[in-house]
Design a protein around this motif. Structure first.
Motif, short mmCIF file in Angstrom:
data_model
loop_
_atom_site.label_atom_id
_atom_site.label_comp_id
_atom_site.label_asym_id
_atom_site.label_seq_id
_atom_site.Cartn_x
_atom_site.Cartn_y
_atom_site.Cartn_z
N ALA A 171 0.82 -1.25 -0.04
CA ALA A 171 0.18 0.14 0.08
C ALA A 171 0.66 1.31 0.00
N ALA A 172 2.00 1.16 0.89
CA ALA A 172 2.81 2.54 0.81
C ALA A 172 3.61 2.79 -0.46
N GLY A 173 3.84 1.51 -1.24
CA GLY A 173 4.48 1.52 -2.43
C GLY A 173 3.58 2.23 -3.78
N ARG A 174 2.46 1.89 -3.48
CA ARG A 174 1.41 2.25 -4.44
C ARG A 174 1.04 3.97 -4.21
N ARG A 175 1.03 4.19 -2.94
CA ARG A 175 1.07 5.59 -2.68
C ARG A 175 2.09 6.55 -3.21
N ALA A 176 3.44 5.91 -2.89
CA ALA A 176 4.50 6.58 -3.33
C ALA A 176 4.49 6.75 -4.86
N ILE A 177 4.24 5.78 -5.56
CA ILE A 177 4.01 5.58 -6.92
C ILE A 177 3.07 6.70 -7.54
N ALA A 178 1.91 6.73 -6.95
CA ALA A 178 0.83 7.78 -7.07
C ALA A 178 1.31 9.11 -7.07
N ALA A 179 1.71 9.42 -5.90
CA ALA A 179 2.39 10.92 -5.58
C ALA A 179 3.53 11.21 -6.66
N SER A 180 4.44 10.27 -7.04
CA SER A 180 5.28 10.57 -8.00
C SER A 180 4.83 10.91 -9.29
N LYS A 181 3.83 10.05 -9.75
CA LYS A 181 3.05 10.35 -10.95
C LYS A 181 2.35 11.60 -10.97
N SER A 182 1.90 12.06 -9.93
CA SER A 182 1.23 13.03 -9.86
C SER A 182 2.11 14.49 -10.12
N ILE A 183 3.26 14.31 -9.16
CA ILE A 183 4.27 15.26 -9.40
C ILE A 183 4.89 15.47 -10.68
N ILE A 184 5.37 14.46 -11.30
CA ILE A 184 5.81 14.40 -12.92
C ILE A 184 4.92 14.90 -13.60
N GLY A 185 3.72 14.43 -13.55
CA GLY A 185 2.69 14.86 -14.37
C GLY A 185 1.96 16.40 -14.28
N GLN A 186 2.75 16.86 -12.98
CA GLN A 186 2.33 18.45 -12.91
C GLN A 186 0.80 18.43 -12.39
N GLY A 187 0.35 17.37 -11.43
CA GLY A 187 -1.02 17.43 -10.96
C GLY A 187 -1.81 16.79 -11.67
N GLU A 188 -1.41 15.82 -12.87
CA GLU A 188 -2.35 15.16 -13.64
C GLU A 188 -1.44 13.62 -13.90
N PRO A 189 -1.44 12.75 -13.15
CA PRO A 189 -1.10 11.68 -12.88
C PRO A 189 -1.12 10.85 -14.55
N SER A 190 -2.27 11.10 -15.26
CA SER A 190 -2.21 10.43 -16.46
C SER A 190 -1.14 11.06 -17.46
N ARG A 191 -0.58 12.24 -17.42
CA ARG A 191 0.35 12.71 -18.13
C ARG A 191 1.82 12.37 -17.89
N SER A 192 1.93 11.78 -16.62
CA SER A 192 3.20 11.36 -16.39
C SER A 192 3.68 10.11 -17.09
N PRO A 193 5.02 9.91 -17.42
CA PRO A 193 5.35 8.34 -18.18
C PRO A 193 5.10 7.29 -17.33
N SER A 194 4.66 5.98 -17.90
CA SER A 194 4.75 4.74 -17.36
C SER A 194 5.97 4.30 -16.89
N LEU A 195 6.02 3.45 -15.86
CA LEU A 195 7.29 3.00 -15.40
C LEU A 195 8.09 2.02 -16.65
N VAL A 196 7.27 1.38 -17.49
CA VAL A 196 7.42 0.95 -18.73
C VAL A 196 8.53 1.72 -19.66
N ASP A 197 8.10 3.06 -19.65
CA ASP A 197 8.75 4.16 -20.60
C ASP A 197 10.32 4.08 -20.20
N PHE A 198 10.60 3.88 -19.08
CA PHE A 198 12.05 3.83 -18.62
C PHE A 198 12.72 2.74 -18.93
N PHE A 199 12.07 1.52 -19.57
CA PHE A 199 12.79 0.25 -20.05
C PHE A 199 13.03 0.25 -21.64
N TRP A 200 12.47 1.22 -22.10
CA TRP A 200 12.55 1.03 -23.93
C TRP A 200 13.39 2.12 -24.31
#
Length: 200
Positions: A171-200
């Motif tokens: 649960a803590a990991g999920r919350r941390a990822i959601a918060a990171s995506k929100s920050i990277i996406g400037q408040g919009e999590p759907s605009r942040s890259p997927s973790l998969v994007d970092f492997f391609w």
């Protein structure tokens, strides 16, 4: 690989996810005797099914070698009762390239349990959209129960045991990822890259 053993073995659970025997290969073993309530009159020993995943290196082995490997793995996990049992029959099935691969966003393209186009058509399997949260074989089983409930006119989740809540660290990991995506996406999590994007 299905093993028919000469005597009953002591398995703690009817389904057991395992890893660590081979690099990159996962497995689940099932106590078919328990899952199907097989009586001593039907078969006096245990029937154990061992499913290996991402197992290209095992597919090339002979049936006998696969049976020996599966029995050795079960002996290691179960111990004395399995070591004392002999394989009296076995069945080996090879399914190369049979693992489903999911990608970010693929859930939206999965069908619901009941067809929107045909009233009496239902879908089951791990590619069916379900709110249960299980995956793979467990999801295939759950979606079968869900389809059965719909056919019988019951609530879709009737009689289905829900998943336990996430453990604290998950649960803590999920919350941390959601918060990171929100920050990277400037408040919009759907605009942040997927973790998969970092492997391609």
């Amino acid at each position: 690989t299905r093993l028919y053993l000469s005597k009953k073995i002591d398995t703690l659970y009817s389904a057991n996810a395992c890893w660590g025997f081979d690099e990159g290969i996962g497995m689940t073993f099932f106590d078919i005797t328990k899952l199907h309530d097989i009586t001593d009159e039907q078969f006096s020993g245990s029937i154990i099914e061992v499913d290996y995943y991402h197992a290209a290196s095992l597919i090339v082995m002979s049936d006998d070698d696969i049976v020996k490997k599966a029995k050795k793995d079960i002996d290691t996990m179960v111990g004395k009762t399995s070591i004392e049992a002999e394989v009296v029959d076995a069945a080996v099935v090879r399914l190369p390239n049979a693992v489903n691969w999911y990608s970010p966003g693929s859930y939206a393209n999965m069908p619901d349990a009941q067809s929107e186009a045909i009233d009496n058509a239902y879908f089951v399997g791990d590619l069916v959209r379900s709110r249960h949260g299980s995956w793979s074989q467990e999801k295939a089983f759950v979606t079968g129960l869900e389809a059965g409930n719909l056919i019988l006119g019951k609530e879709i989740h009737e009689g289905i045991i829900p998943l336990s809540p996430d453990e604290f660290h998950v649960a803590a990991g999920r919350r941390a990822i959601a918060a990171s995506k929100s920050i990277i996406g400037q408040g919009e999590p759907s605009r942040s890259p997927s973790l998969v994007d970092f492997f391609w």
